[in-house]
Each structure stands twice: as C-alpha cells, then as structure tokens.
Enzyme design. Structure first.
Site, PDB file in Angstrom:
ATOM      1  N   ASP A   8      17.476   3.249   8.079  1.00 42.42           N
ATOM      2  CA  ASP A   8      16.735   3.611   6.872  1.00 42.42           C
ATOM      3  C   ASP A   8      15.977   4.889   7.206  1.00 42.42           C
ATOM      4  O   ASP A   8      14.992   4.863   7.936  1.00 42.42           O
ATOM      5  CB  ASP A   8      15.760   2.470   6.511  1.00 42.42           C
ATOM      6  CG  ASP A   8      14.767   2.878   5.415  1.00 42.42           C
ATOM      7  OD1 ASP A   8      14.938   3.950   4.795  1.00 42.42           O
ATOM      8  OD2 ASP A   8      13.809   2.108   5.189  1.00 42.42           O
ATOM      9  N   LYS A  70      12.562  14.728   3.826  1.00 44.35           N
ATOM     10  CA  LYS A  70      13.627  14.150   3.005  1.00 44.35           C
ATOM     11  C   LYS A  70      13.653  14.761   1.603  1.00 44.35           C
ATOM     12  O   LYS A  70      14.700  14.824   0.961  1.00 44.35           O
ATOM     13  CB  LYS A  70      13.407  12.646   2.928  1.00 44.35           C
ATOM     14  CG  LYS A  70      14.520  11.861   2.268  1.00 44.35           C
ATOM     15  CD  LYS A  70      14.263  10.370   2.462  1.00 44.35           C
ATOM     16  CE  LYS A  70      15.177   9.501   1.653  1.00 44.35           C
ATOM     17  NZ  LYS A  70      14.862   8.066   1.882  1.00 44.35           N
ATOM     18  N   GLU A 171      19.801   2.806  -0.930  1.00 49.79           N
ATOM     19  CA  GLU A 171      18.699   1.968  -0.431  1.00 49.79           C
ATOM     20  C   GLU A 171      18.573   0.649  -1.193  1.00 49.79           C
ATOM     21  O   GLU A 171      18.448  -0.419  -0.578  1.00 49.79           O
ATOM     22  CB  GLU A 171      17.383   2.754  -0.470  1.00 49.79           C
ATOM     23  CG  GLU A 171      17.341   3.856   0.586  1.00 49.79           C
ATOM     24  CD  GLU A 171      16.236   4.884   0.368  1.00 49.79           C
ATOM     25  OE1 GLU A 171      15.380   4.667  -0.519  1.00 49.79           O
ATOM     26  OE2 GLU A 171      16.234   5.901   1.075  1.00 49.79           O
ATOM     27  N   ASP A 193      10.542  -0.345  -5.154  1.00 51.39           N
ATOM     28  CA  ASP A 193      10.335   0.271  -3.835  1.00 51.39           C
ATOM     29  C   ASP A 193       9.177   1.261  -3.878  1.00 51.39           C
ATOM     30  O   ASP A 193       9.308   2.361  -4.413  1.00 51.39           O
ATOM     31  CB  ASP A 193      11.644   0.965  -3.419  1.00 51.39           C
ATOM     32  CG  ASP A 193      11.548   1.634  -2.044  1.00 51.39           C
ATOM     33  OD1 ASP A 193      10.438   1.735  -1.478  1.00 51.39           O
ATOM     34  OD2 ASP A 193      12.607   2.070  -1.538  1.00 51.39           O
TER      35      ASP A 193
HETATM   36  P1  ADP Z   1       9.047   5.269   3.125  1.00 48.46           P
HETATM   37  O1  ADP Z   1      10.122   4.428   2.525  1.00 48.46           O
HETATM   38  O2  ADP Z   1       8.308   6.071   2.128  1.00 48.46           O
HETATM   39  O3  ADP Z   1       9.510   6.085   4.266  1.00 48.46           O
HETATM   40  P2  ADP Z   1       7.608   2.816   4.004  1.00 48.46           P
HETATM   41  O4  ADP Z   1       8.364   1.853   3.195  1.00 48.46           O
HETATM   42  O5  ADP Z   1       7.568   2.596   5.480  1.00 48.46           O
HETATM   43  O6  ADP Z   1       7.952   4.321   3.765  1.00 48.46           O
HETATM   44  O7  ADP Z   1       6.103   2.770   3.433  1.00 48.46           O
HETATM   45  C1  ADP Z   1       5.085   3.473   4.076  1.00 48.46           C
HETATM   46  C2  ADP Z   1       3.791   3.188   3.364  1.00 48.46           C
HETATM   47  O8  ADP Z   1       3.528   1.795   3.440  1.00 48.46           O
HETATM   48  C3  ADP Z   1       2.606   3.889   4.008  1.00 48.46           C
HETATM   49  O9  ADP Z   1       1.809   4.473   3.004  1.00 48.46           O
HETATM   50  C4  ADP Z   1       1.879   2.747   4.684  1.00 48.46           C
HETATM   51  O10 ADP Z   1       0.486   2.986   4.791  1.00 48.46           O
HETATM   52  C5  ADP Z   1       2.165   1.619   3.740  1.00 48.46           C
HETATM   53  N1  ADP Z   1       1.933   0.306   4.354  1.00 48.46           N
HETATM   54  C6  ADP Z   1       2.480  -0.196   5.484  1.00 48.46           C
HETATM   55  N2  ADP Z   1       1.981  -1.407   5.754  1.00 48.46           N
HETATM   56  C7  ADP Z   1       1.078  -1.678   4.772  1.00 48.46           C
HETATM   57  C8  ADP Z   1       0.194  -2.776   4.497  1.00 48.46           C
HETATM   58  N3  ADP Z   1       0.124  -3.834   5.315  1.00 48.46           N
HETATM   59  N4  ADP Z   1      -0.576  -2.698   3.391  1.00 48.46           N
HETATM   60  C9  ADP Z   1      -0.527  -1.622   2.586  1.00 48.46           C
HETATM   61  N5  ADP Z   1       0.262  -0.573   2.795  1.00 48.46           N
HETATM   62  C10 ADP Z   1       1.054  -0.580   3.885  1.00 48.46           C
HETATM   63 MG    MG Z   2      11.800   3.632   1.978  1.00 45.41          MG
END
Ligand code: ADP
Ligand code: MG
Length: 373
Positions: A8, A70, A171, A193
């Site tokens: 991912d 990205k 995704e 998402d």
């Molecule tokens: P992306 O798909 O955008 O690359 P992610 O799905 O990994 O990213 O999401 C990242 C976001 O999720 C960040 O803003 C992070 O702070 C938030 N995040 C991760 N864990 C938690 C949590 N326990 N509570 C709230 N937000 C979270």
């Molecule tokens: Mg993502």
C-alpha cells in the site's frame, strides 16, 4: 525464486504485507514500525533519508524533504490543482510539461516516481531482511480514481526500485479482498477511506469475485493532517495568549508542536483525555518556557465540526452517482488511520445503517488485501 509482496503506497504512510503459510501478515520496517511514512529527504550532508527519519526533518528542512509525492506521480503540470501546488518544497514543470521536484541540497531535480522508488526500495529491503528471503515482485495499490498515466508512473516507480510489478490494484478493491468479500455471491460495499491527507469514498459491486467500481468521490485536501493542525492551532493560540509568542513562526517549535498534536490525536482515539508536554518550547524574557497541558476528547471534537461536515457530501454524491440508497449498502469498510477517530466512526454510522467492518486495522487493510491478491 524471490517472494512477492503487497504494497500500500500511501500518500502519508506505506505498508507492506506478505502471505505466510496462506495468511497475510504485515511486515515491520527496520525501525520496528508496521507503517512507514511516505517521506523522502536529504540531510545537510546529502544523506538519503526515507520514512520516519525523513519525516522528523519535515519542518526543519522543508525544501529538501518531500512528503505527499503521490499527488504528483504521473501528473502533468497543468493537471495539478492550486491546492496541490502549495507544498513546502519546489516543484516545477520540465520542458515536456511533467512535474519535477527540485532538491537544493542535491542540486538536481527528480521525477516524483524516482523519489517514490526510494520509498518502495526501503519497504522491500526492510521486508526482505525481515523474512530472510529476496523479494522480486509486488502488487502495488493505487486509488480507484488513478488514470492510466498515474498507474503507469506507479509501475515505473516499482521498476526503478528493481521490482517486477505483478499488478496495480485499486485500494478499495484491496480493502474488500482483505475482508474476503470476493467469496460472496453479490455484495454492495462502501469503502470509506480517510488517510493522512486525502479522503476517498468508493462504492463497489462485487459479484462472484468480480469487482466493479460503481462510483468514487472524495476530497483530495482532507485528512488526518487537518485534525492535527486544529490541535497545533489550539496549543499555539493558548501559548500566544499567555506569553505573546507565536510558536508557529519558529520551525523547531512547529516541528515539535506538530508531532505532539498528532500523538495526542491518536491517543484520544483510545482514551478520553491525554497530557501534552513540550518542555523548553521557547525562550521568554525570564528564561525557558514550557507547554504542560491536557487535551480531552470533547474539546478536540469541538475543534473539528467543519472537518466532519466535509465528509458528508462526498458520501452522498457517490451514493447518488451509483444510484444506490444508503440502505442498499451491504457492508461498510473503514480504511485509513483517521477512521480510528471515534467522531469519524460515529459519523459513518449516521450515514449508513450498518455497523462498519473494522476487524482488520484500517491503516493495514489495503496492504493486506494486496498480499491476498
Ligand atoms: P494514507 O493512506 O494517507 O497514506 P494512513 O491510512 O496511514 O495514510 O493514515 C494516516 C493518518 O492516520 C495520519 O493522519 C495519522 O495521524 C492517522 N492516525 C493513525 N492512527 C490514528 C489513531 N489511532 N487515531 C487517529 N488518527 C490516527
Ligand atoms: Mg491509504
């Protein structure tokens, strides 16, 4: 023969997973983390940093540290909207109209996919050390709305990283695969998402293993970062009121504020109140100044109502485009780390009258689906 992994490649974080004895497993990186920040940077000594190390210098060394790449992969300069242009580093068009990222430290320009390749390289190197086998190929996921050029550029990034890209997978399809929905006869699934900087809604119709993306919508400028920023502003405003100093103007202080805000936000997904401690955050007339406070979930939620409102319209529009009513949706899948926030989960429950699927970690579900594929 080498192994094949699922990746991912996220805007904010990337995750790699592999099938071990038929079961998908997320693989931790060299730092022991299951997600790797999708950030690439160069230090003042021209050392390449990828992941958490690069993320730590985002505010301190903004012109040589590249996040959100990205958004630029496979895009022509004139396709970019204004909000994508406002990154802290320099981007420009080359003479063929392609986006180039300028790195003052290295005195050169990079294609976004070159920098993304170093993220893929780190993921795969760390994973192959972990499983003790070489990795030759990968399934890489992309948003459902990616066009051919964006998909091709993602393939190119994989190739530059020395990988054979077996497949580019959507995704939301990956998320549905992680839940085994391909095995059911007919299902209508809404994938919600909310990541670090983007919000994507996808409606999938799955019939006998065939996935059909019926509608997609979203907001390319909405994600967990916006929630972090609300906490940064809350902390900075209180500090300014007390001490007359705007911490947001000091890079070192802002870097620490941003990290503390995200940490507090994440903790508030599990507990009702969390301490925030930032010793020596500034120097006043009488010596060092500190932040020593608490944030509770109710206060945090009161800082974000407009952000929640912005989640509504894309869901409604996607439903309208697909011709489905909310009641027609069989399952809701939560994806993205930001769906761990209780306020976001509550909002989803008001939109679709089904308990959302969340038995798989929302920040890992896409990589797991990619490994399954
Ligand atoms: P992306 O798909 O955008 O690359 P992610 O799905 O990994 O990213 O999401 C990242 C976001 O999720 C960040 O803003 C992070 O702070 C938030 N995040 C991760 N864990 C938690 C949590 N326990 N509570 C709230 N937000 C979270
Ligand atoms: Mg993502």
């Amino acid at each position: 023969m080498g192994r094949i992994v699922g990746i991912d490649l996220g805007t904010t974080n990337s995750v790699v997973a592999v099938l071990e004895a038929g079961r998908p497993q997320v693989i931790a990186n060299a730092e022991g983390m299951r997600t790797t920040p999708s950030v690439v940077g160069f230090t003042k000594d021209s050392e390449l940093l990828v992941g958490q190390a690069a993320r730590r210098q985002l505010v301190l060394n903004p012109r040589n540290t590249f996040a959100n790449l990205k958004r630029f992969v496979g895009r022509a300069w004139d396709e970019l909207d204004d909000s994508s242009l406002s990154v802290p580093y320099t981007i420009r068009a080359n003479d063929r109209g392609n986006v180039r990222v300028a790195c003052p430290q290295m005195e050169r320009e990079y294609a976004p996919e070159e920098l993304v390749a170093s993220i893929l390289r780190k993921l795969v190197d760390d994973a192959s050390t972990y499983i003790g086998e070489s990795i030759e190929a990968a399934v890489i996921t992309v948003p459902a709305y990616f066009d051919d050029a964006q998909r091709q550029a993602t393939r190119d990034a994989g190739r530059l990283a020395g990988l054979e890209v077996e497949r580019i997978l959507n995704e939301p399809t990956a998320a549905a695969l992680a839940y085994g929905f391909d095995r059911s006869a007919v299902k209508r699934v809404l994938v919600f998402d909310l990541g670090g900087g983007t919000f994507d809604v996808s409606l999938l119709r799955i019939a006998n293993g065939v996935f059909d993306v019926k509608a997609t919508n979203g907001d390319t400028q909405l994600g967990g970062n916006d929630f972090d920023q609300r906490i940064v502003d809350w902390l900075a405003a209180a500090f300014q009121e007390h001490h007359g100093i705007d911490l947001r103007r000091d890079r070192q202080a802002l870097q620490r504020l941003t990290e503390a805000a995200e940490k507090a936000k994440q903790e508030l997904s599990g507990v009702a109140s969390t301490p925030i401690s930032l010793p020596f955050i500034a120097t006043g007339a009488d010596g060092p100044l500190h932040i020593e406070t608490r944030l509770d979930r109710t206060t945090f939620e009161s800082l974000c109502p407009d952000l929640l409102d912005r989640l509504l319209l894309p869901v409604q529009t996607a439903l309208r485009d697909s011709g489905w009513a909310a009641e027609d949706v069989d399952d809701v899948v939560l994806v993205g780390g930001s769906t761990r926030m209780p306020m976001v989960q509550q909002l989803v429950r008001t939109l679709i009258p089904h308990e959302p699927c969340q038995s798989v970690n929302p920040d890992e579900v896409v990589a797991i689906g990619a490994a399954v594929q």
